[in-house]
Design a protein around this motif. Structure first.
Motif, PDB file in Angstrom:
ATOM      1  N   CYS A 130      49.167  46.655  43.720  1.00  0.00           N
ATOM      2  CA  CYS A 130      47.889  47.369  43.678  1.00  0.00           C
ATOM      3  C   CYS A 130      46.909  46.703  42.731  1.00  0.00           C
ATOM      4  CB  CYS A 130      48.117  48.818  43.225  1.00  0.00           C
ATOM      5  SG  CYS A 130      49.237  49.684  44.291  1.00  0.00           S
ATOM      6  N   VAL A 131      47.450  46.245  41.607  1.00  0.00           N
ATOM      7  CA  VAL A 131      46.574  45.565  40.647  1.00  0.00           C
ATOM      8  C   VAL A 131      45.990  44.318  41.288  1.00  0.00           C
ATOM      9  CG1 VAL A 131      46.493  44.421  38.408  1.00  0.00           C
ATOM     10  CG2 VAL A 131      47.903  46.445  38.708  1.00  0.00           C
ATOM     11  N   ARG A 132      46.852  43.602  42.001  1.00  0.00           N
ATOM     12  CA  ARG A 132      46.392  42.362  42.626  1.00  0.00           C
ATOM     13  C   ARG A 132      45.326  42.658  43.664  1.00  0.00           C
ATOM     14  NH1 ARG A 132      48.910  37.326  43.608  1.00  0.00           N
ATOM     15  NH2 ARG A 132      50.906  38.109  42.842  1.00  0.00           N
ATOM     16  N   ARG A 133      45.549  43.722  44.428  1.00  0.00           N
ATOM     17  CA  ARG A 133      44.572  44.081  45.462  1.00  0.00           C
ATOM     18  C   ARG A 133      43.225  44.397  44.830  1.00  0.00           C
ATOM     19  NH1 ARG A 133      45.822  49.101  48.112  1.00  0.00           N
ATOM     20  NH2 ARG A 133      47.999  48.480  48.077  1.00  0.00           N
ATOM     21  N   ALA A 134      43.278  45.214  43.769  1.00  0.00           N
ATOM     22  CA  ALA A 134      42.015  45.573  43.107  1.00  0.00           C
ATOM     23  C   ALA A 134      41.342  44.341  42.524  1.00  0.00           C
ATOM     24  CB  ALA A 134      42.294  46.597  42.008  1.00  0.00           C
ATOM     25  N   TRP A 135      42.144  43.450  41.942  1.00  0.00           N
ATOM     26  CA  TRP A 135      41.597  42.237  41.338  1.00  0.00           C
ATOM     27  C   TRP A 135      40.890  41.387  42.384  1.00  0.00           C
ATOM     28  CZ3 TRP A 135      43.310  40.744  36.147  1.00  0.00           C
ATOM     29  CH2 TRP A 135      42.787  39.509  35.724  1.00  0.00           C
ATOM     30  N   GLU A 136      41.554  41.204  43.509  1.00  0.00           N
ATOM     31  CA  GLU A 136      40.956  40.345  44.525  1.00  0.00           C
ATOM     32  C   GLU A 136      39.754  40.999  45.187  1.00  0.00           C
ATOM     33  OE1 GLU A 136      44.275  39.393  46.916  1.00  0.00           O
ATOM     34  OE2 GLU A 136      44.982  37.818  45.574  1.00  0.00           O
ATOM     35  N   LYS A 137      39.797  42.320  45.284  1.00  0.00           N
ATOM     36  CA  LYS A 137      38.649  43.019  45.889  1.00  0.00           C
ATOM     37  C   LYS A 137      37.408  42.807  45.042  1.00  0.00           C
ATOM     38  CE  LYS A 137      37.306  47.474  47.662  1.00  0.00           C
ATOM     39  NZ  LYS A 137      37.341  48.871  47.268  1.00  0.00           N
ATOM     40  N   GLU A 138      37.599  42.912  43.725  1.00  0.00           N
ATOM     41  CA  GLU A 138      36.447  42.748  42.836  1.00  0.00           C
ATOM     42  C   GLU A 138      36.113  41.290  42.578  1.00  0.00           C
ATOM     43  OE1 GLU A 138      34.572  45.061  41.090  1.00  0.00           O
ATOM     44  OE2 GLU A 138      35.509  46.646  42.250  1.00  0.00           O
ATOM     45  N   ASN A 139      37.008  40.402  43.001  1.00  0.00           N
ATOM     46  CA  ASN A 139      36.760  38.971  42.827  1.00  0.00           C
ATOM     47  C   ASN A 139      36.561  38.604  41.356  1.00  0.00           C
ATOM     48  OD1 ASN A 139      36.685  36.612  44.177  1.00  0.00           O
ATOM     49  ND2 ASN A 139      34.956  37.195  45.469  1.00  0.00           N
ATOM     50  N   ILE A 140      37.471  39.073  40.555  1.00  0.00           N
ATOM     51  CA  ILE A 140      37.300  38.936  39.114  1.00  0.00           C
ATOM     52  C   ILE A 140      37.269  37.470  38.701  1.00  0.00           C
ATOM     53  CG2 ILE A 140      38.368  39.421  36.881  1.00  0.00           C
ATOM     54  CD1 ILE A 140      37.169  41.859  38.016  1.00  0.00           C
ATOM     55  N   ASN A 141      38.115  36.656  39.323  1.00  0.00           N
ATOM     56  CA  ASN A 141      38.196  35.248  38.908  1.00  0.00           C
ATOM     57  C   ASN A 141      36.851  34.555  39.028  1.00  0.00           C
ATOM     58  OD1 ASN A 141      40.850  35.326  38.148  1.00  0.00           O
ATOM     59  ND2 ASN A 141      41.635  34.657  40.124  1.00  0.00           N
ATOM     60  N   GLU A 142      36.162  34.817  40.134  1.00  0.00           N
ATOM     61  CA  GLU A 142      34.866  34.164  40.294  1.00  0.00           C
ATOM     62  C   GLU A 142      33.824  34.742  39.361  1.00  0.00           C
ATOM     63  OE1 GLU A 142      35.455  33.160  44.986  1.00  0.00           O
ATOM     64  OE2 GLU A 142      33.564  34.026  44.312  1.00  0.00           O
ATOM     65  N   LYS A 143      33.873  36.081  39.221  1.00  0.00           N
ATOM     66  CA  LYS A 143      32.897  36.711  38.330  1.00  0.00           C
ATOM     67  C   LYS A 143      33.060  36.225  36.899  1.00  0.00           C
ATOM     68  CE  LYS A 143      32.186  41.092  40.711  1.00  0.00           C
ATOM     69  NZ  LYS A 143      32.450  42.534  40.638  1.00  0.00           N
ATOM     70  N   TRP A 144      34.319  36.060  36.514  1.00  0.00           N
ATOM     71  CA  TRP A 144      34.591  35.591  35.158  1.00  0.00           C
ATOM     72  C   TRP A 144      34.044  34.185  34.952  1.00  0.00           C
ATOM     73  CZ3 TRP A 144      35.665  36.499  30.340  1.00  0.00           C
ATOM     74  CH2 TRP A 144      36.246  35.517  29.543  1.00  0.00           C
ATOM     75  N   ALA A 145      34.281  33.320  35.927  1.00  0.00           N
ATOM     76  CA  ALA A 145      33.823  31.937  35.791  1.00  0.00           C
ATOM     77  C   ALA A 145      32.313  31.862  35.682  1.00  0.00           C
ATOM     78  CB  ALA A 145      34.311  31.118  36.986  1.00  0.00           C
ATOM     79  N   ALA A 146      31.616  32.892  36.219  1.00  0.00           N
ATOM     80  CA  ALA A 146      30.163  32.887  36.178  1.00  0.00           C
ATOM     81  C   ALA A 146      29.596  33.456  34.881  1.00  0.00           C
ATOM     82  CB  ALA A 146      29.617  33.690  37.362  1.00  0.00           C
ATOM     83  N   THR A 147      30.454  34.068  34.067  1.00  0.00           N
ATOM     84  CA  THR A 147      29.930  34.652  32.818  1.00  0.00           C
ATOM     85  C   THR A 147      29.652  33.569  31.804  1.00  0.00           C
ATOM     86  OG1 THR A 147      32.130  34.916  31.900  1.00  0.00           O
ATOM     87  CG2 THR A 147      31.229  36.794  33.095  1.00  0.00           C
ATOM     88  N   ARG A 148      28.782  33.922  30.881  1.00  0.00           N
ATOM     89  CA  ARG A 148      28.451  32.970  29.822  1.00  0.00           C
ATOM     90  C   ARG A 148      29.657  32.698  28.939  1.00  0.00           C
ATOM     91  NH1 ARG A 148      23.157  31.730  28.214  1.00  0.00           N
ATOM     92  NH2 ARG A 148      21.705  32.375  29.822  1.00  0.00           N
ATOM     93  N   TRP A 149      30.444  33.737  28.724  1.00  0.00           N
ATOM     94  CA  TRP A 149      31.630  33.623  27.882  1.00  0.00           C
ATOM     95  C   TRP A 149      32.536  32.495  28.386  1.00  0.00           C
ATOM     96  CZ3 TRP A 149      34.862  38.670  26.729  1.00  0.00           C
ATOM     97  CH2 TRP A 149      35.906  38.357  25.831  1.00  0.00           C
ATOM     98  N   ALA A 150      32.844  32.569  29.697  1.00  0.00           N
ATOM     99  CA  ALA A 150      33.743  31.562  30.265  1.00  0.00           C
ATOM    100  C   ALA A 150      33.106  30.184  30.219  1.00  0.00           C
ATOM    101  CB  ALA A 150      34.081  31.943  31.699  1.00  0.00           C
ATOM    102  N   LYS A 151      31.805  30.150  30.416  1.00  0.00           N
ATOM    103  CA  LYS A 151      31.125  28.843  30.413  1.00  0.00           C
ATOM    104  C   LYS A 151      31.149  28.231  29.025  1.00  0.00           C
ATOM    105  CE  LYS A 151      27.988  29.827  34.171  1.00  0.00           C
ATOM    106  NZ  LYS A 151      26.611  30.261  34.449  1.00  0.00           N
TER     107      LYS A 151
END
Lengths: 163, 290
Positions: free
Chosen positions: A71-92
């Motif tokens: 379920c966690v994985r499903r929610a994670w992929e639905k929200e596309n966290i990996n891409e959103k994170w890469a787009a944040t200033r923090w990750a950059k």
């Protein structure tokens, strides 16, 4: 005053420890110091983790407490966290820091040259504008042109640093 | 009577492997036995060790040996192939012909003779100079990060801080290095591996041919050591001024022309080689990636 809270589904960034640098979702709270944490899409097994090594991000997922990894994985992929994170200033910022540390001697030379060229262009434009303004008597044309020139040069520098 | 006694005694005291054959009349049995003993290995005798109680025989081990006449019944296991192979011993002696009359024509000579001398120490003592090789035979090592074409940063000498192209390692272990001359005024020169930082920047020097006469002897400093005068004039005869020869110039040109072409292909490399390396505030060598 506080904007990010520890809640079920809060995505956290692990700052130190064996999983330093990875993202996890808080699945459940164990006690005052620890949380049950799971990072199916970031390679962290479901485990207990102290709050001290977690830094909260802006992302919250929707799943019930103690939900299983699927379920966690499903929610994670639905929200596309990996891409959103890469787009944040923090990750950059993190990425930029890593790149800087990996720079070789040759890269440092090239960055130095690029910076020098950029600064020269900016100075040149500034001087031009200062000249104009001193002739015409202080018109508010300076800020716009300076900004345009800066943006054009910033992209050049980022490209050279990435090489 | 004896034959009939034995079957009765045998039954309780049967030893494994000594089974009585099918009963036959005593005479026939003895005749058969006598006749058959010679043909076969002999029919099995009943146990010669009468039983006193279960598991306890009348006679001891040595008495039984005598009763069974094992002294004349000694068998060996058949020789296996391995043993046969082992038996093949090499020849110990050889007969050689000998000349001269009244000499008996031939002699039996040992092939492997006993040593003629036994040293007082089992392992001879090693010389003090054991394992100490002269400089020319020393093992030369080269750091894995230094390969032909690597850009090195010289740390000592009059060219300190300059970035330079590595060509090859010479026989004494020193590195042959060149500026190239037109870029940073470093000629074909030797550098010591320990006083050099190897960067990860490499120039492709695969096809470049370095003249073979560039050896250590070519680069060695020349010293005049024939002071005909007394001690007062020794300091004058030693050459302190380095003189540039035509051969050096031509060698420099030959090598540099090949390398410059490769350097031009990499953007900004020429400027990089022209620049010098330095540390400033906040720059720590142990944290830098070269």
């Amino acid at each position: 005053v506080f904007k990010r809270f520890v809640e079920i589904g809060r995505v956290a960034f692990i700052s130190f420890g064996p999983h330093a640098g990875k993202l996890v979702a808080i699945v459940d709270v164990i006690d005052q110091n620890r949380a049950l944490v799971d990072g199916p899409c970031s390679g962290v097994r479901r485990q207990a983790m102290p709050f001290k090594c977690m830094q909260l991000t802006d992302f919250v997922l929707k799943f019930p407490h103690s939900a299983r990894q699927k379920c966690v994985r499903r929610a994670w992929e639905k929200e596309n966290i990996n891409e959103k994170w890469a787009a944040t200033r923090w990750a950059k910022k993190i990425e930029a820091r890593e790149k800087k540390a990996k720079m070789t001697d040759f890269d440092r030379y090239r960055v130095m040259k690029a910076k020098k060229m950029r600064n020269r262009i900016i100075k040149h434009e500034m001087k031009k504008l200062q000249k104009m303004s001193s002739k015409k008597g202080k018109k508010p044309e300076k800020p716009e042109k300076a900004e345009k020139a800066e943006k054009a040069e910033k992209s050049k520098k980022v490209q050279k640093a990435q090489k | 009577a004896a034959g009939e006694k034995k079957p009765a005694e045998k039954a309780p005291g049967e030893k494994p492997g000594k089974k009585k054959p099918a009963e036959k009349p005593a005479e026939q049995k003895s005749q058969n036995e006598g006749g058959e003993k010679q043909k076969k290995a002999g029919k099995r005798h009943a146990s010669r060790n009468p039983v006193l109680a279960r598991g306890i025989g009348r006679y001891s081990r040595s008495a039984m040996y005598a009763r069974k006449a094992l002294y004349k019944r000694k068998y060996t296991a058949p020789e296996t192939k391995i043993e046969k192979k082992k038996k093949e011993k090499p020849r110990a002696t050889i007969t050689k012909p000998v000349g001269g009359d009244k000499n008996g024509g031939s002699r039996v000579v040992k092939i492997r003779k006993m040593p003629r001398y036994y040293p007082t120490e089992d392992v001879p003592r090693k010389l003090l100079s054991h394992g100490k090789k002269p400089f020319c035979q020393h093992k030369r090592r080269l750091r894995a990060s230094i390969t032909p074409g690597t850009v090195l940063i010289l740390l000592t000498g009059r060219h300190r801080g300059k970035r330079v192209v590595f060509l090859k390692q010479l026989a004494t272990g020193l590195l042959l290095v060149t500026g190239p001359l037109v870029i940073n005024r470093v000629p074909l020169r030797r550098a010591h591996q320990k006083f050099v930082i190897a960067t990860s920047t490499k120039v492709d020097i695969s096809g470049v041919k370095i003249p073979k006469h560039l050896t250590d002897a070519y680069f060695k400093k020349k010293r005049l050591r024939k002071p005909k005068h007394q001690e007062g004039e020794i300091f004058d005869t030693e050459k302190e001024k380095y003189e540039l020869t035509e051969q050096r110039k031509s060698d420099q040109k030959a090598v540099d022309s090949q390398i410059l072409a490769r350097i031009k292909q990499v953007p900004q490399l020429r400027g990089y080689l022209r620049s010098t390396f330095s540390l400033s505030n906040g720059v720590y060598p142990h944290k830098l990636v070269f």
